[in-house]
Write an enzyme that holds these catalytic residues in place. Structure first.
Site, PDB file in Angstrom:
ATOM      1  N   ASP A 155       5.119 -18.855   8.821  1.00  0.00           N
ATOM      2  CA  ASP A 155       4.887 -18.102   7.589  1.00  0.00           C
ATOM      3  C   ASP A 155       5.814 -18.607   6.486  1.00  0.00           C
ATOM      4  O   ASP A 155       7.030 -18.581   6.635  1.00  0.00           O
ATOM      5  CB  ASP A 155       5.163 -16.619   7.840  1.00  0.00           C
ATOM      6  CG  ASP A 155       4.846 -15.793   6.599  1.00  0.00           C
ATOM      7  OD1 ASP A 155       3.654 -15.524   6.388  1.00  0.00           O
ATOM      8  OD2 ASP A 155       5.777 -15.459   5.832  1.00  0.00           O
TER       9      ASP A 155
ATOM     10  N   TYR B 249       9.412 -19.362  -1.699  1.00  0.00           N
ATOM     11  CA  TYR B 249      10.577 -19.529  -0.812  1.00  0.00           C
ATOM     12  C   TYR B 249      11.302 -20.857  -1.074  1.00  0.00           C
ATOM     13  O   TYR B 249      12.425 -21.057  -0.607  1.00  0.00           O
ATOM     14  CB  TYR B 249      10.177 -19.473   0.672  1.00  0.00           C
ATOM     15  CG  TYR B 249       9.562 -18.178   1.137  1.00  0.00           C
ATOM     16  CD1 TYR B 249       9.527 -17.052   0.320  1.00  0.00           C
ATOM     17  CD2 TYR B 249       9.009 -18.077   2.416  1.00  0.00           C
ATOM     18  CE1 TYR B 249       8.938 -15.872   0.758  1.00  0.00           C
ATOM     19  CE2 TYR B 249       8.437 -16.892   2.855  1.00  0.00           C
ATOM     20  CZ  TYR B 249       8.394 -15.802   2.026  1.00  0.00           C
ATOM     21  OH  TYR B 249       7.813 -14.646   2.475  1.00  0.00           O
TER      22      TYR B 249
ATOM     23  N   LYS C   3       1.635 -18.653   0.197  1.00  0.00           N
ATOM     24  CA  LYS C   3       1.321 -17.492  -0.652  1.00  0.00           C
ATOM     25  C   LYS C   3       1.353 -17.883  -2.126  1.00  0.00           C
ATOM     26  O   LYS C   3       2.226 -18.646  -2.551  1.00  0.00           O
ATOM     27  CB  LYS C   3       2.329 -16.360  -0.411  1.00  0.00           C
ATOM     28  CG  LYS C   3       2.486 -15.988   1.058  1.00  0.00           C
ATOM     29  CD  LYS C   3       3.382 -14.790   1.280  1.00  0.00           C
ATOM     30  CE  LYS C   3       3.718 -14.619   2.749  1.00  0.00           C
ATOM     31  NZ  LYS C   3       4.959 -15.271   3.179  1.00  0.00           N
TER      32      LYS C   3
ATOM     33  N   HIS D 275       0.662 -13.040  -2.948  1.00  0.00           N
ATOM     34  CA  HIS D 275       1.983 -12.527  -2.549  1.00  0.00           C
ATOM     35  C   HIS D 275       2.176 -11.071  -2.994  1.00  0.00           C
ATOM     36  O   HIS D 275       2.703 -10.246  -2.259  1.00  0.00           O
ATOM     37  CB  HIS D 275       3.078 -13.424  -3.150  1.00  0.00           C
ATOM     38  CG  HIS D 275       4.310 -13.485  -2.322  1.00  0.00           C
ATOM     39  ND1 HIS D 275       5.023 -14.630  -2.123  1.00  0.00           N
ATOM     40  CD2 HIS D 275       4.975 -12.536  -1.627  1.00  0.00           C
ATOM     41  CE1 HIS D 275       6.063 -14.393  -1.344  1.00  0.00           C
ATOM     42  NE2 HIS D 275       6.057 -13.108  -1.045  1.00  0.00           N
TER      43      HIS D 275
HETATM   44  P1  NAP Z   1      13.269 -10.255   9.821  1.00  0.00           P
HETATM   45  O1  NAP Z   1      12.454 -11.195  10.632  1.00  0.00           O
HETATM   46  O2  NAP Z   1      12.968  -8.816   9.838  1.00  0.00           O
HETATM   47  O3  NAP Z   1      14.810 -10.337  10.233  1.00  0.00           O
HETATM   48  C1  NAP Z   1      15.482 -11.508  10.236  1.00  0.00           C
HETATM   49  C2  NAP Z   1      16.899 -11.206  10.678  1.00  0.00           C
HETATM   50  O4  NAP Z   1      16.905 -10.773  12.023  1.00  0.00           O
HETATM   51  C3  NAP Z   1      17.721 -12.411  10.548  1.00  0.00           C
HETATM   52  O5  NAP Z   1      18.730 -12.115   9.581  1.00  0.00           O
HETATM   53  C4  NAP Z   1      18.325 -12.644  11.915  1.00  0.00           C
HETATM   54  O6  NAP Z   1      19.699 -12.599  11.762  1.00  0.00           O
HETATM   55  C5  NAP Z   1      17.949 -11.413  12.725  1.00  0.00           C
HETATM   56  N1  NAP Z   1      17.407 -11.794  14.051  1.00  0.00           N
HETATM   57  C6  NAP Z   1      16.354 -12.583  14.340  1.00  0.00           C
HETATM   58  N2  NAP Z   1      16.177 -12.678  15.663  1.00  0.00           N
HETATM   59  C7  NAP Z   1      17.145 -11.924  16.243  1.00  0.00           C
HETATM   60  C8  NAP Z   1      17.507 -11.648  17.575  1.00  0.00           C
HETATM   61  N3  NAP Z   1      16.796 -12.129  18.594  1.00  0.00           N
HETATM   62  N4  NAP Z   1      18.573 -10.857  17.794  1.00  0.00           N
HETATM   63  C9  NAP Z   1      19.294 -10.338  16.772  1.00  0.00           C
HETATM   64  N5  NAP Z   1      19.011 -10.581  15.484  1.00  0.00           N
HETATM   65  C10 NAP Z   1      17.949 -11.367  15.223  1.00  0.00           C
HETATM   66  O7  NAP Z   1      13.394 -10.790   8.305  1.00  0.00           O
HETATM   67  P2  NAP Z   1      12.595 -11.314   7.094  1.00  0.00           P
HETATM   68  O8  NAP Z   1      12.962 -12.741   6.868  1.00  0.00           O
HETATM   69  O9  NAP Z   1      12.787 -10.356   6.007  1.00  0.00           O
HETATM   70  O10 NAP Z   1      11.056 -11.273   7.476  1.00  0.00           O
HETATM   71  C11 NAP Z   1      10.445 -12.253   8.289  1.00  0.00           C
HETATM   72  C12 NAP Z   1       9.541 -13.195   7.478  1.00  0.00           C
HETATM   73  O11 NAP Z   1       8.518 -12.442   6.826  1.00  0.00           O
HETATM   74  C13 NAP Z   1      10.230 -13.956   6.326  1.00  0.00           C
HETATM   75  O12 NAP Z   1      11.041 -15.012   6.761  1.00  0.00           O
HETATM   76  C14 NAP Z   1       9.011 -14.365   5.535  1.00  0.00           C
HETATM   77  O13 NAP Z   1       8.378 -15.488   6.142  1.00  0.00           O
HETATM   78  C15 NAP Z   1       8.135 -13.101   5.628  1.00  0.00           C
HETATM   79  N6  NAP Z   1       8.333 -12.147   4.481  1.00  0.00           N
HETATM   80  C16 NAP Z   1       7.294 -11.914   3.649  1.00  0.00           C
HETATM   81  C17 NAP Z   1       7.416 -11.056   2.557  1.00  0.00           C
HETATM   82  C18 NAP Z   1       6.249 -10.801   1.638  1.00  0.00           C
HETATM   83  O14 NAP Z   1       6.449 -10.240   0.536  1.00  0.00           O
HETATM   84  N7  NAP Z   1       5.058 -11.147   2.031  1.00  0.00           N
HETATM   85  C19 NAP Z   1       8.638 -10.414   2.324  1.00  0.00           C
HETATM   86  C20 NAP Z   1       9.688 -10.636   3.200  1.00  0.00           C
HETATM   87  C21 NAP Z   1       9.522 -11.499   4.283  1.00  0.00           C
HETATM   88  P3  NAP Z   1      20.641 -13.846  12.030  1.00  0.00           P
HETATM   89  O15 NAP Z   1      19.803 -15.066  12.236  1.00  0.00           O
HETATM   90  O16 NAP Z   1      21.485 -13.869  10.826  1.00  0.00           O
HETATM   91  O17 NAP Z   1      21.332 -13.420  13.267  1.00  0.00           O
END
Ligand code: NAP
Length: 297
Positions: free
Chosen positions: A50, A55, A84, A117
């Protein structure tokens, strides 16, 4: 990630892998980290990546995917790549050019899924699908009313295949999920692990999702981490889930989401954690007529 049960069929006949690798990262982290992490993810078995124009890492993600194609780990058709459309390209005549910019950075002929987006209209997106530049088209951050506006639009040719929204145990999107299911639209969850807390728009006083005691107790019970419980919860509700990490150990751990099962009682307990709490409020958009989070869902 090869067996059929790890995919969900979209309403246009394409298949989306149920676990996706999130590539959003903080600007201060070097972009090369994204190439490295994406390569690790593909090697570990993730086939769903994704990303987004905004980004600013599509070049690095594209490089990682091409490297894994060249070394024979995957073929292009094994990878489900999402990009997006960013909000500065909403004018219909600009939509395809935003996608074409992404494709040039990626060195790809097409993306598997192209999302709006933030809420706007769908017409110019349909042209991207017609031109073969996007296999599927969908939306992100749309509320029910905005989805209905699209679905009821006279002359709509392609329904959005998915709605990518913030979704986790503190905001489980039950009503939006039921609505999406009733319309054959897949809900894709971002922020399922409680998002990257260092983001400047995340309130530092917000609860740390992975420290939740219920996640901790279920993690002990299943001999898994709280992160895996949070991801597994989404899969068992029929949600496609994204997980972001730049750490090899976490990337490899998160793909174990397919190796265990939560019980019905566990699922009820996790449902009980919902408190309609959002980490991502997009405050800059609050006064915009299309601000999606003012409605109940
Ligand atoms: P997320 O996946 O909810 O959380 C990521 C965090 O979780 C990282 O900071 C990581 O921390 C931690 N993590 C990951 N695996 C882990 C594990 N096994 N154990 C402990 N901690 C863990 O965050 P997100 O990046 O906000 O969302 C995911 C993706 O969704 C984004 O990268 C993006 O591609 C997409 N997104 C889309 C939108 C939209 O508007 N459409 C908005 C936001 C995000 P550390 O690596 O620092 O430990």
């Amino acid at each position: 990630m090869n067996s059929k049960h790890q995919y969900v069929e979209l309403n246009d006949g394409h298949f989306i892998p149920r676990l996706g690798f999130g590539t959003y990262k903080l600007q201060e982290v070097p972009n090369s980290k994204t190439t490295e992490a994406t390569e690790i993810a593909i090697e570990a078995g993730y086939h769903h990546i994704d990303c987004a124009y905004v980004y600013q890492v599509e070049e690095e993600v594209g490089l990682a995917i091409r490297r894994k194609i060249i070394d024979g780990t995957v073929k292009r058709e094994d990878i489900f790549y999402t990009s997006k459309l960013w909000s500065t390209f909403h004018r219909p005549e600009l939509v395809q050019s935003c996608l074409e910019r992404s494709l040039r950075k990626l060195h790809f002929d097409y993306v598997d899924l192209y999302l709006i987006h933030l809420p706007i209209s769908m017409k110019a997106m349909e042209k991207c699908k017609d031109a073969g530049l996007a296999k599927s088209i969908g939306v992100s951050n749309f509320n029910r009313r905005q989805l209905e506006m699209i679905l009821n639009k006279p002359g709509l040719r392609y329904k959005p295949v998915c709605n990518q929204v913030e979704c986790h145990v503190y905001h489980n999107q039950r009503k939006l999920l039921d609505f999406c299911k009733s319309k054959d639209i897949v809900l894709v969850a971002f922020g399922a692990l409680g998002t990257q807390r260092e983001k400047r728009w995340v309130d530092p006083s917000s609860p740390v999702l992975l420290d939740d005691p219920v996640l901790g107790t279920l993690a002990k019970k299943h001999k898994r981490s709280p992160a895996l419980i949070a991801l597994r919860y989404q899969l068992q509700r029929g949600v496609v889930v994204l997980a972001q990490s730049l750490k090899e150990s976490e990337i490899k751990e998160n793909i174990q989401v397919f190796d265990f099962q939560l019980t019905d009682e566990d699922m009820i307990e996790l449902d009980g954690l919902n408190r309609n709490f959002r980490y991502l409020l997009i405050k800059s958009m609050v006064n915009h007529p299309n601000y999606p989070f003012a409605d109940e869902y």
